[in-house]
Design a protein around this motif. Structure first.
Motif, PDB file in Angstrom:
ATOM      1  N   ASN A 196       0.896  -1.240   0.334  1.00  0.00           N
ATOM      2  CA  ASN A 196       0.114  -0.213   0.221  1.00  0.00           C
ATOM      3  C   ASN A 196       0.645   1.271   0.029  1.00  0.00           C
ATOM      4  O   ASN A 196       1.588   1.617   0.544  1.00  0.00           O
ATOM      5  N   ARG A 197       0.336   1.868  -0.881  1.00  0.00           N
ATOM      6  CA  ARG A 197       1.451   3.186  -1.029  1.00  0.00           C
ATOM      7  C   ARG A 197       0.782   4.582  -0.615  1.00  0.00           C
ATOM      8  O   ARG A 197      -0.454   4.159  -0.496  1.00  0.00           O
ATOM      9  N   VAL A 198       1.829   5.369   0.238  1.00  0.00           N
ATOM     10  CA  VAL A 198       1.353   6.142   0.579  1.00  0.00           C
ATOM     11  C   VAL A 198       0.140   7.010  -0.065  1.00  0.00           C
ATOM     12  O   VAL A 198       0.733   7.907  -1.278  1.00  0.00           O
ATOM     13  N   GLY A 199      -0.354   8.746   0.188  1.00  0.00           N
ATOM     14  CA  GLY A 199      -1.188   9.621  -0.250  1.00  0.00           C
ATOM     15  C   GLY A 199      -1.948  10.022   1.079  1.00  0.00           C
ATOM     16  O   GLY A 199      -1.989  10.225   1.731  1.00  0.00           O
ATOM     17  N   PRO A 200      -3.161  11.345  -0.257  1.00  0.00           N
ATOM     18  CA  PRO A 200      -3.382  11.084  -1.409  1.00  0.00           C
ATOM     19  C   PRO A 200      -2.301  11.831  -2.989  1.00  0.00           C
ATOM     20  O   PRO A 200      -1.509  12.041  -2.057  1.00  0.00           O
ATOM     21  N   SER A 201      -2.585  10.561  -3.778  1.00  0.00           N
ATOM     22  CA  SER A 201      -0.974  11.460  -4.153  1.00  0.00           C
ATOM     23  C   SER A 201      -1.317  12.392  -5.199  1.00  0.00           C
ATOM     24  O   SER A 201      -2.554  13.143  -5.201  1.00  0.00           O
ATOM     25  N   LEU A 202      -0.260  13.082  -4.861  1.00  0.00           N
ATOM     26  CA  LEU A 202       0.415  14.228  -5.729  1.00  0.00           C
ATOM     27  C   LEU A 202       0.202  14.268  -7.503  1.00  0.00           C
ATOM     28  O   LEU A 202      -1.067  14.781  -8.043  1.00  0.00           O
ATOM     29  N   GLN A 203       0.669  13.228  -7.858  1.00  0.00           N
ATOM     30  CA  GLN A 203       0.185  12.824 -10.048  1.00  0.00           C
ATOM     31  C   GLN A 203      -0.732  11.144  -9.514  1.00  0.00           C
ATOM     32  O   GLN A 203      -0.499  10.158 -10.094  1.00  0.00           O
ATOM     33  N   PRO A 204      -2.071  10.847  -9.416  1.00  0.00           N
ATOM     34  CA  PRO A 204      -2.980   9.709  -9.935  1.00  0.00           C
ATOM     35  C   PRO A 204      -2.819   9.381 -10.963  1.00  0.00           C
ATOM     36  O   PRO A 204      -2.827   7.886 -10.240  1.00  0.00           O
ATOM     37  N   MET A 205      -2.660  10.165 -11.825  1.00  0.00           N
ATOM     38  CA  MET A 205      -2.556   9.460 -13.076  1.00  0.00           C
ATOM     39  C   MET A 205      -1.550  10.241 -13.758  1.00  0.00           C
ATOM     40  O   MET A 205      -1.427  11.411 -13.650  1.00  0.00           O
ATOM     41  N   PRO A 206      -0.958   9.386 -14.928  1.00  0.00           N
ATOM     42  CA  PRO A 206       0.117  10.217 -16.396  1.00  0.00           C
ATOM     43  C   PRO A 206      -0.425  11.420 -16.275  1.00  0.00           C
ATOM     44  O   PRO A 206      -1.274  11.644 -16.798  1.00  0.00           O
ATOM     45  N   GLY A 207       1.000  12.900 -15.878  1.00  0.00           N
ATOM     46  CA  GLY A 207       0.259  13.727 -15.914  1.00  0.00           C
ATOM     47  C   GLY A 207      -0.905  14.849 -15.352  1.00  0.00           C
ATOM     48  O   GLY A 207      -1.089  15.156 -16.162  1.00  0.00           O
ATOM     49  N   VAL A 208      -1.677  14.214 -15.139  1.00  0.00           N
ATOM     50  CA  VAL A 208      -2.350  14.548 -14.330  1.00  0.00           C
ATOM     51  C   VAL A 208      -3.220  14.429 -12.815  1.00  0.00           C
ATOM     52  O   VAL A 208      -2.474  13.976 -12.306  1.00  0.00           O
ATOM     53  N   ILE A 268       5.637   1.249 -15.279  1.00  0.00           N
ATOM     54  CA  ILE A 268       4.624   1.159 -15.259  1.00  0.00           C
ATOM     55  C   ILE A 268       3.373   1.937 -16.233  1.00  0.00           C
ATOM     56  O   ILE A 268       2.403   1.430 -17.488  1.00  0.00           O
ATOM     57  N   TRP A 269       3.598   3.324 -15.968  1.00  0.00           N
ATOM     58  CA  TRP A 269       2.564   4.095 -17.044  1.00  0.00           C
ATOM     59  C   TRP A 269       2.858   4.427 -18.136  1.00  0.00           C
ATOM     60  O   TRP A 269       2.509   4.169 -19.182  1.00  0.00           O
ATOM     61  N   ASN A 270       4.433   4.274 -18.878  1.00  0.00           N
ATOM     62  CA  ASN A 270       4.413   4.074 -20.112  1.00  0.00           C
ATOM     63  C   ASN A 270       4.484   2.428 -20.008  1.00  0.00           C
ATOM     64  O   ASN A 270       5.158   2.417 -21.609  1.00  0.00           O
ATOM     65  N   LYS A 314       2.229  -4.367 -15.682  1.00  0.00           N
ATOM     66  CA  LYS A 314       1.692  -3.638 -14.259  1.00  0.00           C
ATOM     67  C   LYS A 314       1.016  -5.224 -13.588  1.00  0.00           C
ATOM     68  O   LYS A 314       0.579  -4.594 -12.436  1.00  0.00           O
ATOM     69  N   ARG A 315       2.009  -6.091 -13.850  1.00  0.00           N
ATOM     70  CA  ARG A 315       1.740  -7.140 -12.428  1.00  0.00           C
ATOM     71  C   ARG A 315       2.864  -7.073 -11.689  1.00  0.00           C
ATOM     72  O   ARG A 315       2.741  -7.331 -10.295  1.00  0.00           O
ATOM     73  N   TRP A 316       3.124  -5.237 -12.149  1.00  0.00           N
ATOM     74  CA  TRP A 316       4.521  -4.871 -10.643  1.00  0.00           C
ATOM     75  C   TRP A 316       3.792  -4.142  -9.816  1.00  0.00           C
ATOM     76  O   TRP A 316       4.094  -4.574  -8.288  1.00  0.00           O
ATOM     77  N   LEU A 317       2.313  -4.014  -9.881  1.00  0.00           N
ATOM     78  CA  LEU A 317       1.653  -3.673  -9.299  1.00  0.00           C
ATOM     79  C   LEU A 317       1.211  -4.275  -7.673  1.00  0.00           C
ATOM     80  O   LEU A 317       0.932  -3.982  -6.466  1.00  0.00           O
ATOM     81  N   ILE A 318       0.708  -5.752  -8.035  1.00  0.00           N
ATOM     82  CA  ILE A 318       0.462  -6.488  -7.587  1.00  0.00           C
ATOM     83  C   ILE A 318       1.321  -7.648  -6.827  1.00  0.00           C
ATOM     84  O   ILE A 318       1.194  -7.995  -5.315  1.00  0.00           O
ATOM     85  N   GLU A 319       2.581  -7.687  -7.721  1.00  0.00           N
ATOM     86  CA  GLU A 319       3.607  -7.965  -7.084  1.00  0.00           C
ATOM     87  C   GLU A 319       4.620  -7.596  -6.797  1.00  0.00           C
ATOM     88  O   GLU A 319       4.826  -7.038  -7.062  1.00  0.00           O
ATOM     89  N   LYS A 320       5.025  -8.838  -6.095  1.00  0.00           N
ATOM     90  CA  LYS A 320       6.898  -8.245  -5.064  1.00  0.00           C
ATOM     91  C   LYS A 320       7.938  -8.654  -5.976  1.00  0.00           C
ATOM     92  O   LYS A 320       8.079  -9.971  -6.025  1.00  0.00           O
ATOM     93  N   CYS A 374      14.525   5.754 -19.880  1.00  0.00           N
ATOM     94  CA  CYS A 374      12.613   5.726 -20.540  1.00  0.00           C
ATOM     95  C   CYS A 374      12.764   6.990 -20.781  1.00  0.00           C
ATOM     96  O   CYS A 374      12.229   8.104 -19.285  1.00  0.00           O
ATOM     97  N   GLU A 375      12.849   8.018 -22.064  1.00  0.00           N
ATOM     98  CA  GLU A 375      12.377   9.622 -21.780  1.00  0.00           C
ATOM     99  C   GLU A 375      11.450   9.948 -21.277  1.00  0.00           C
ATOM    100  O   GLU A 375      10.511  11.091 -20.957  1.00  0.00           O
ATOM    101  N   PRO A 376       9.855   9.131 -22.398  1.00  0.00           N
ATOM    102  CA  PRO A 376       8.961  10.058 -21.612  1.00  0.00           C
ATOM    103  C   PRO A 376       8.205   9.624 -19.360  1.00  0.00           C
ATOM    104  O   PRO A 376       7.358  10.299 -19.379  1.00  0.00           O
ATOM    105  N   CYS A 377       9.030   8.394 -18.968  1.00  0.00           N
ATOM    106  CA  CYS A 377       9.281   8.533 -17.846  1.00  0.00           C
ATOM    107  C   CYS A 377      10.048   9.966 -16.897  1.00  0.00           C
ATOM    108  O   CYS A 377       9.241  10.045 -16.002  1.00  0.00           O
ATOM    109  N   LYS A 378      11.056  10.336 -17.541  1.00  0.00           N
ATOM    110  CA  LYS A 378      11.609  11.177 -17.625  1.00  0.00           C
ATOM    111  C   LYS A 378      10.945  12.562 -17.440  1.00  0.00           C
ATOM    112  O   LYS A 378      10.804  13.310 -16.528  1.00  0.00           O
TER     113      LYS A 378
END
Length: 435
Positions: free
Chosen positions: A98-110, A152-154, A159-165, A181-185
């Protein structure tokens, strides 16, 4: 229109004075020392990464009132520098945590800019207490989203790494891809620019004009993770630090580095800190996590851990001295005795360890280059571990231990009187070194 010559001279002097006063209030670097208002700046600090989240709590007792009480407590005990998180990326699980929040960037670019109201508040309250902040923008690790979320966004990693360790080697392979990853940066850069460009809703100050902020930090413990990414990693640091300095010339910039262990190479550690836009060197110290004593044998192997700690500080400090830059020990911690998570159990070894590490602040024999400060990990404040529950769940109060670690593992709570005696005593000694 004509002006009396004396009036013009006065106006010029007034403008010059205002410029000097504004610059003078910022923490700056002069060779191997941090300075503020022309004198060496030393500090005892702590990690309070969740400080910007407290003001967002609906329950004021858990939020703004807790924040104010805890800042008063810290100031009364001599803690004047806080390391804060700018904001999390994404929501929900990452690596099954479980990550901390609320999130500053909940979705990419939002961006949910209301989340920055919490950072506004903690900075506003800190200014009242003459405290300074180090703000880190993202994270090498999963508990606030960080680099993995951009990947993951890019669609760079599954996306399996959202739930898998992932295993350690899998995690290294994943995170190392961020630097390619240029879009990531770009997504990371957009978040950085949003934060730096912020105007505090409480003080009315732009962040770039706020001397409460001591430094911008690229990320929490950014590592190349694999030797194959070393060059891209170094390039990212150079580019990001230059971008920040182009926007904000008054604040210090640092990496958030763990020391040479973070790069597995002291030459690379030196190279990334040699960049002209990196103002000071940081190290982190984790005797338990790095296996400097065997599990459940902290007491038996304590002296060995202290010996390795001193050696590690000296090795990294030699790099800082060579670069003529200050160094800050911005994370260090030790579990309670018997590695318990209960606030009822003693902290004898932790107290001894804190006294050793904190003694380095401003206490270098050459008198010119020093360790400017140390931030222990981490302030647990008035929160307390929940009996029978090891890990954080959404809705629980935040404490110093992030969600993937046992709650109470490293947190220093307001009730840890013996530890605070050492912190307060060190702060008094450090205050005398400023004179």
């Amino acid at each position: 229109m004509t002006f009396n010559r004396s009036v013009v001279s006065f106006l010029i002097l007034l403008i010059a004075f205002n410029c000097f006063a504004r610059q003078g209030s910022f923490v700056s670097r002069a060779g191997g020392q941090l300075q503020r208002n022309g004198v060496p700046y030393y500090f005892v600090g702590t990690n309070y990464w969740y400080g910007g989240l407290l003001g967002l709590e609906a329950d004021k007792r858990r939020g703004i009132l807790r924040l104010r009480r805890e800042l008063d407590f810290l100031k009364a005990n001599g803690v004047t520098n806080l390391r804060l998180m700018a904001g999390a990326e994404g929501e929900g699980l990452l690596n099954g945590v479980n990550r901390v929040g609320p999130s500053l960037q909940p979705m990419p670019g939002v961006f949910n800019e209301k989340v920055l109201d919490g950072l506004d508040l903690v900075l506003f309250e800190m200014a009242k207490r003459k405290m300074t902040a180090v703000i880190f923008f993202s994270n090498n690790w999963e508990w606030s989203g960080g680099f993995q979320q951009y990947l993951i966004w890019n669609d760079v990693v599954s996306k399996r790494w959202l739930i898998e360790k992932p295993s350690w080697d899998e995690l290294r392979d994943i995170v190392a891809k961020f630097y390619f990853c240029e879009p990531c940066k770009k997504g990371y850069n957009d978040q950085v620019k949003l934060v730096i460009g912020r105007k505090n809703r409480y003080s009315g100050k732009k962040y770039i004009d706020d001397s409460t902020i001591m430094a911008w930090e690229l990320a929490n413990e950014p590592r190349p993770m694999r030797p194959s990414s070393n060059d891209k990693y170094r390039g990212w640091i150079v580019d990001t630090a230059a971008m920040i300095k182009a926007i904000d010339k008054d604040h210090l910039v640092t990496i958030g580095h763990e020391g040479w262990i973070g790069t597995q190479d002291i030459q690379l550690f030196e190279a990334v800190h040699a960049d002209q836009n990196i103002d000071y060197v940081t190290i982190h110290i984790w005797p338990k996590n790095w296996g400097w004593f065997a599990d459940k044998r902290m007491a038996e192997e304590y002296e060995k851990a202290v010996s390795i700690t001193k050696k590690y500080i000296d090795e990294n400090l030699a790099v800082a001295v060579k670069l003529n830059k200050p160094m800050v020990i911005e994370e260090f911690g030790l579990p309670r005795d018997q590695q318990s998570f209960s606030v009822k159990d003693p902290t004898v070894l932790r107290d001894r360890y804190f006294k050793t590490v904190l003694s380095y602040i401003g206490n270098q024999p050459n008198g010119k280059k020093s360790i400017a400060g140390a931030n222990f990990w981490a302030f647990g404040g008035t929160a307390r571990p929940i009996p029978g529950q090891l890990f954080w769940k959404s809705g629980d109060e935040y404490m110093g231990d992030p969600p993937m670690e046992e709650q109470g593992l490293y947190s220093v709570f307001t009730s840890d009187t013996s530890t605070w005696n050492i912190v307060r005593s060190t702060a008094m000694t450090v205050a005398n070194r400023r004179r």
